[in-house]
Design an enzyme around this catalytic site. Structure first.
Site, PDB file in Angstrom:
ATOM      1  N   HIS A  78       0.821  -1.196   0.056  1.00  0.00           N
ATOM      2  CA  HIS A  78      -0.078  -0.024  -0.136  1.00  0.00           C
ATOM      3  C   HIS A  78       0.841   1.249   0.090  1.00  0.00           C
ATOM      4  O   HIS A  78       1.788   1.409   0.414  1.00  0.00           O
ATOM      5  CB  HIS A  78      -1.148  -0.099   1.284  1.00  0.00           C
ATOM      6  CG  HIS A  78      -0.575   0.295   2.442  1.00  0.00           C
ATOM      7  ND1 HIS A  78      -0.196   1.319   3.048  1.00  0.00           N
ATOM      8  CD2 HIS A  78      -0.305  -0.682   3.481  1.00  0.00           C
ATOM      9  CE1 HIS A  78       0.306   1.209   4.296  1.00  0.00           C
ATOM     10  NE2 HIS A  78      -0.026   0.051   4.458  1.00  0.00           N
TER      11      HIS A  78
ATOM     12  N   ASP B 298       5.668   1.396   7.777  1.00  0.00           N
ATOM     13  CA  ASP B 298       4.313   1.039   7.649  1.00  0.00           C
ATOM     14  C   ASP B 298       3.842   2.188   6.774  1.00  0.00           C
ATOM     15  O   ASP B 298       3.490   3.100   6.841  1.00  0.00           O
ATOM     16  CB  ASP B 298       3.423   1.096   8.912  1.00  0.00           C
ATOM     17  CG  ASP B 298       2.078   0.799   8.455  1.00  0.00           C
ATOM     18  OD1 ASP B 298       1.941   0.506   7.436  1.00  0.00           O
ATOM     19  OD2 ASP B 298       1.372   0.890   9.516  1.00  0.00           O
TER      20      ASP B 298
ATOM     21  N   GLU C 247      -5.221   2.156   2.603  1.00  0.00           N
ATOM     22  CA  GLU C 247      -5.232   0.883   3.581  1.00  0.00           C
ATOM     23  C   GLU C 247      -5.558   1.359   4.874  1.00  0.00           C
ATOM     24  O   GLU C 247      -6.158   0.642   5.618  1.00  0.00           O
ATOM     25  CB  GLU C 247      -3.807   0.080   3.264  1.00  0.00           C
ATOM     26  CG  GLU C 247      -3.751  -1.163   4.179  1.00  0.00           C
ATOM     27  CD  GLU C 247      -3.282  -1.245   5.260  1.00  0.00           C
ATOM     28  OE1 GLU C 247      -2.850  -2.364   5.805  1.00  0.00           O
ATOM     29  OE2 GLU C 247      -2.859  -0.189   5.986  1.00  0.00           O
ATOM     30  N   GLU C 248      -4.844   2.154   5.386  1.00  0.00           N
ATOM     31  CA  GLU C 248      -4.991   2.780   6.613  1.00  0.00           C
ATOM     32  C   GLU C 248      -6.480   3.144   7.082  1.00  0.00           C
ATOM     33  O   GLU C 248      -6.748   3.324   8.363  1.00  0.00           O
ATOM     34  CB  GLU C 248      -4.001   3.778   6.999  1.00  0.00           C
ATOM     35  CG  GLU C 248      -2.388   3.704   6.553  1.00  0.00           C
ATOM     36  CD  GLU C 248      -1.713   2.871   7.640  1.00  0.00           C
ATOM     37  OE1 GLU C 248      -2.433   2.261   8.455  1.00  0.00           O
ATOM     38  OE2 GLU C 248      -0.360   2.464   7.381  1.00  0.00           O
TER      39      GLU C 248
ATOM     40  N   ASP D 204       3.787  -5.723   3.516  1.00  0.00           N
ATOM     41  CA  ASP D 204       3.646  -4.386   4.300  1.00  0.00           C
ATOM     42  C   ASP D 204       4.578  -4.410   5.338  1.00  0.00           C
ATOM     43  O   ASP D 204       4.952  -5.566   5.868  1.00  0.00           O
ATOM     44  CB  ASP D 204       2.601  -4.586   5.129  1.00  0.00           C
ATOM     45  CG  ASP D 204       1.449  -3.687   4.774  1.00  0.00           C
ATOM     46  OD1 ASP D 204       1.865  -2.682   3.996  1.00  0.00           O
ATOM     47  OD2 ASP D 204       0.323  -4.011   4.770  1.00  0.00           O
TER      48      ASP D 204
ATOM     49  N   HIS E 248       2.894   3.469  13.459  1.00  0.00           N
ATOM     50  CA  HIS E 248       2.220   4.541  13.425  1.00  0.00           C
ATOM     51  C   HIS E 248       2.625   5.968  14.190  1.00  0.00           C
ATOM     52  O   HIS E 248       1.613   6.684  14.788  1.00  0.00           O
ATOM     53  CB  HIS E 248       0.765   4.133  13.884  1.00  0.00           C
ATOM     54  CG  HIS E 248      -0.079   3.314  12.964  1.00  0.00           C
ATOM     55  ND1 HIS E 248      -1.188   2.966  13.035  1.00  0.00           N
ATOM     56  CD2 HIS E 248       0.533   2.827  11.714  1.00  0.00           C
ATOM     57  CE1 HIS E 248      -1.671   2.115  12.009  1.00  0.00           C
ATOM     58  NE2 HIS E 248      -0.646   2.078  11.363  1.00  0.00           N
TER      59      HIS E 248
HETATM   60  C1  LIG Z   1       1.537  -6.860   7.483  1.00  0.00           C
HETATM   61  C2  LIG Z   1       1.522  -5.581   8.299  1.00  0.00           C
HETATM   62  O1  LIG Z   1       2.164  -5.443   9.322  1.00  0.00           O
HETATM   63  N1  LIG Z   1       0.868  -4.712   7.712  1.00  0.00           N
HETATM   64  C3  LIG Z   1       0.256  -3.582   8.428  1.00  0.00           C
HETATM   65  C4  LIG Z   1       0.715  -2.364   7.320  1.00  0.00           C
HETATM   66  O2  LIG Z   1      -0.156  -1.390   7.731  1.00  0.00           O
HETATM   67  C5  LIG Z   1      -1.376  -1.528   8.267  1.00  0.00           C
HETATM   68  C6  LIG Z   1      -1.795  -0.268   8.705  1.00  0.00           C
HETATM   69  O3  LIG Z   1      -0.964   0.496   9.604  1.00  0.00           O
HETATM   70  C7  LIG Z   1      -1.081  -2.430   9.708  1.00  0.00           C
HETATM   71  O4  LIG Z   1      -2.196  -2.767  10.335  1.00  0.00           O
HETATM   72  C8  LIG Z   1      -0.686  -3.533   8.943  1.00  0.00           C
HETATM   73  O5  LIG Z   1      -0.600  -4.558  10.178  1.00  0.00           O
END
Ligand SMILES: CC(=O)N[C@H]1CO[C@H](CO)[C@@H](O)[C@@H]1O
Ligand SMILES: *[C@@H]1O[C@H](CO)[C@@H](O)[C@H](O)[C@H]1NC(C)=O
Ligand SMILES: *[C@@H]1O[C@H](CO)[C@@H](O)[C@H](O)[C@H]1NC(C)=O
Ligand SMILES: *[C@@H]1O[C@H](CO)[C@@H](O)[C@H](O)[C@H]1NC(C)=O
Ligand SMILES: *[C@@H]1O[C@H](CO)[C@@H](O)[C@H](O)[C@H]1NC(C)=O
Ligand SMILES: *[C@@H]1O[C@H](CO)[C@@H](O)[C@H](O)[C@H]1NC(C)=O
Length: 497
Positions: A261, A273, A305-306, A334, A433
């Site tokens: 994302h 992230d 995504e967020e 991610d 975050h």
């Molecule tokens: C796989 C992973 O850790 N993905 C993260 C990417 O970002 C989102 C939103 O911050 C997280 O919820 C995911 O866990």
């Protein structure tokens, strides 16, 4: 001279045919991709430069982040698209526009007293005044709502189902506004309804408030007091974009779909992230152009995504069944460079967490395990296949999925410390975050290992899907329904909504 449409189409097809060989290899004398060659073409310098660039997109933007709707996010989208456009013979690239409403501000008074509140993404702006009605349970079922909420403001607890469902039930019963109170300590800021509205006017002005404030208002209503609410929210309509790039060569009916994302949360630049995932994929896409492929390779960078996997959900909904069936496997990446990393593979076969994915997900997990065990000879663990990232909507559509991650806010265990080093009892990413999620705080050792895992699986499936079970819509659908039911009940999934 004129040519009929059919003749023009034949000419276009002949021109296309010259550049594209839908049956495979394509691209003249380029050699067929191999795992080893693609892995070796990925290097840390290229990753680092792009991480610094993404960070600059964030810091050059007034908001200092890459959240959807921000200049930093648009710069990221433009950059990725332009990078892919450098290879016009190799990729077709499109930006899929997605209209969204993002929250700007909310002002709330309760019985005349100002109360801290935050606008909620996807909810419209507007004004609502009325009597506060506390909704019992969690508001995930229409039967939780009084039949007539006309002129009222509904107060609903966060959790268990996406808030979009709660607000839709409240609005259908006549509520003119909604307050959602947090299910953990702290204010509900930067929150979204997490579900694209299914029809116009489905949502009403909504604000997020703290758990404490919500509980105190409930105490008042339970004591029989009349609680009057004045809520004004403002929202901004934006258009954000998914980026979809696909090799022109390779079997277009059997696609390996590799994705990450492109957006960050509001708190910081979002370089781990999930800038790291986006960058690893971009670098893989760039390096892949040196080779030919047998199966088409599709790369995607999801937006929003967020806010609740909105970009990926929007994309999956835009595909008909024929198009869904072409995706043999979706791989999601991610958080590829967590400072206190563990090498985690999605538990697609359910051996550790009991949640399996659609047929093919187990085989994807085993391919990643093969990379760690036999190629780089490094330890790995599993993480729950919980749909908490962009592969969730694909699972729901019955599409096989897999992926790896390095860890988010979870705490590294003693056992993982023995396997991976770092520090036990500390989150995988202390900057998750936060504003410290920057290029300097990445773990480059982990990142290159993870990026090469992406290169390995991309090359493997670009060559052949022999290890993935043949497509069988009946079996896939039956399995998806079963695992969907379970993953929506998983504690990790529930902690996200
Ligand atoms: C796989 C992973 O850790 N993905 C993260 C990417 O970002 C989102 C939103 O911050 C997280 O919820 C995911 O866990
Ligand atoms: C909603 O509640 C009704 C009545 O209690 C129940 O029959 C129904 O199964 C519930 N629906 C869901 C989706 O939980
Ligand atoms: C809320 O109040 C602030 C401060 O007065 C103001 O700047 C903002 O525009 C208001 N927002 C709305 C939605 O009315
Ligand atoms: C499915 O979508 C594709 C791409 O938009 C389109 O070309 C195709 O005709 C559609 N197929 C069906 C059966 O609707
Ligand atoms: C998986 O299922 C088995 C058998 O039902 C159970 O014993 C085990 O506790 C479950 N594991 C997890 C992580 O839920
Ligand atoms: C597809 O799966 C269903 C259900 O598992 C099975 O009955 C059927 O034989 C399979 N079809 C093919 C062509 O393998």
């Amino acid at each position: 001279m004129w040519k009929s449409i059919a003749a023009l189409a034949a000419i276009a097809a002949a021109i296309d045919g010259a550049a594209v060989n839908p049956r495979g290899y394509g691209y003249g004398k380029k050699e067929l991709v191999t795992s080893e060659k693609l892995r070796k073409s990925i290097n840390t310098d290229a990753l680092r430069k792009k991480a610094q660039l993404f960070e600059r997109f964030a810091y050059d933007s007034p908001d200092k982040n890459r959240v959807i709707g921000s200049e930093g996010h648009q710069a990221t989208i433009d950059y990725i698209t332009n990078q892919i456009k450098q290879f016009p013979d190799y990729y077709t690239v499109t930006q899929q526009p997605m209209p969204l409403s993002v929250g700007v501000s909310a002002n709330l008074t309760v019985n005349g007293a100002e109360t801290e509140a935050y606008a909620v993404g996807l909810a419209p702006g507007g004004t609502a005044t009325g009597k506060l009605v506390a909704i019992p349970n969690l508001g995930c079922n229409s039967s939780d709502f009084p039949s007539d909420l006309s002129g009222s403001i509904a107060l609903i607890h966060r959790g268990t189902c996406v808030s979009g469902e709660k607000v839709a039930f409240a609005a259908a019963a006549g509520a003119t506004g909604v307050l959602i109170y947090n299910n953990v300590e702290g204010n509900l800021n930067g929150y979204s309804l997490q579900r694209i509205p299914t029809k116009d006017g489905e949502y009403v002005p909504t604000a997020g408030i703290s758990q404490g404030a919500g509980e105190s208002f409930i105490a008042l209503t339970e004591a029989g007091a009349e609680v009057t609410v004045d809520l004004t929210t403002s929202a901004k309509d934006i258009t954000t974009y998914n980026i979809i790039a696909q090799t022109k060569a390779g079997d277009q009916n059997n696609v390996i779909h590799v994705s990450g994302h492109s957006d960050s949360v509001a708190a910081g630049p979002g370089i781990n992230d999930n800038g790291s995932g986006s960058i690893s994929i971009l670098e893989t896409a760039i390096q892949l152009t040196k080779f030919s492929v047998k199966n088409a390779v599709r790369f995607s960078w999801w937006t929003a995504e967020e806010e609740g996997l909105l970009g990926a959900e929007f994309y999956v909904k835009s595909l008909n069944q024929t198009e869904k069936d072409k995706i043999r496997l979706m791989l999601d990446f991610d958080m590829m460079a967590s400072p206190n990393f563990a090498y985690q593979i999605y538990d697609g076969d359910g051996s550790a967490y009991n949640l399996t994915g659609p047929t093919g997900s187990a085989e994807a997990e085993h391919e990643f395990a093969h990379y760690f065990d036999d190629i780089v000879k490094l330890p790995h663990t599993e993480i729950e296949f919980d749909g908490r990232s962009d592969y969730g909507p694909f699972l729901e559509a019955g599409i096989a999925a897999g992926g790896i991650a390095c860890g988010a806010e979870g705490i590294k265990t003693e056992e993982e410390f023995k396997m991976f080093g770092g520090a036990a009892g500390v989150p995988y990413d202390v900057n998750y975050h936060e504003d410290g999620d920057t290029a300097n705080n990445l773990n480059y050792e982990a990142w290159i290992i993870m990026s090469r895992a992406i290169a390995h699986t991309t090359a493997t499936y670009a060559r052949s899907f022999d290890s993935i079970p043949p497509r069988n819509s009946t079996a896939i659908q039956a399995r998806a329904e079963k695992s969907l039911f379970k993953y929506k009940e998983s504690p990790r999934y529930l902690s996200m909504i």
